[in-house]
Design an enzyme around this catalytic site. Sequence first.
Site, PDB file in Angstrom:
ATOM      1  CE  LYS A 162     -31.135  45.114  12.002  1.00 54.38           C
ATOM      2  NZ  LYS A 162     -30.182  45.913  11.197  1.00 54.38           N
ATOM      3  CE  LYS A 265     -23.612  46.066   8.698  1.00 52.63           C
ATOM      4  NZ  LYS A 265     -25.044  46.255   8.323  1.00 52.63           N
TER       5      LYS A 265
END
Length: 368
Positions: A162, A265
């Site tokens: 990240k 997603k």
Amino acid sequence: MKITSIKFYHAQLKLRKPFITSLGFRDHANNIFVEINTNVGLTGWGECSPYPLINGETVDTCFVVGKMLAQRLIGEDPRETAELSALMDKTIYANTSIKSAIDIACHDLAAKSCDEPLYLHLGGKINKKIYTDYTVSINTIEQMVEDAIEVKERGFPVIKVKLGDGGPQDVKRIEAIREAVGNDIGIRIDANQGWKVKEAIATLQAINGANIQYCEEPINKHNYFKLKKVRKSSPIKIMADECLHDHYDARKLVKGDHVDYFNIKLGKSSGLVKAQKIIQEAEAANIAMQIGGFLESRILFTANCHLAHTSDLVKHYDFDSALFHETDPVIGGMEYQHDWEIRIPESPGLGLEVDRKFLDKCKSLEIN
């Protein structure tokens, strides 16, 4: 077969360690489990993990909107998944997270009614192996290096890092991580919309030597039309995430030649019906895909595994979130192997149940 009741559970799952991205800090997963019962005795399960900054939902909104949707769906046939998806959209705009949980549960029921695993019901086949990556949260360089080394030592094939809270610092992070883990493990990065356009280009060019597989959503989702500029200037492949919710978004991204890859997603797409439409758009344009999630349990990631087996162009898998939780209330479903391959059972539907003792402790709402 008719829906007789829909029950929503607030499943609060403590994380083993905080999950930190450029969008914020989380130490719990606040998920919604959905249980749909029918007049033939079959039960379907679904799940979502609402995230205010991405799908604009919370646990509270999921309960309110879930009640609205359930009232419309009682008496309907859960096997008519496309029709029910359209009916939910006619009931209320957006709210893709709670819609996805209901959609998954209906698909579970549809496959169970045919006595076949979900992937087969969706037209898929198992002709590949699925391996998950594992995510390193944003933190100090020293902590991220330590976390990356642990991921490698645990045997994961890929580290997802990240980034997105400052280009120059992100360059240092990646350089330090790559030096620490060596070149025999894959690294992919996710900026979660954290960079400006020029910052994204400069950062991606600066880390070109670190052998990065791809970068997810480098800039703000509203500036998706600027992704092509980033892509053309970047030596690293670009993957759409937050700017890709449904098949309409997929068409825009394809038409504009904005990205190299898609990240699907279910919590963004409203579930499997529209996710399959995204896959169709991607296949027509020969765009490879990743399937991922938010902070869901193995309910959602079992559905993800079944979906992944419906297309050869689904090549990347971000299925690690269930490993973040201190507790696992799911019985059956997908299983992590010692080398982080993921396998799914051949039993009907999703092939899972949920621990009733866990559910008894959850705040719930039942509509019948």
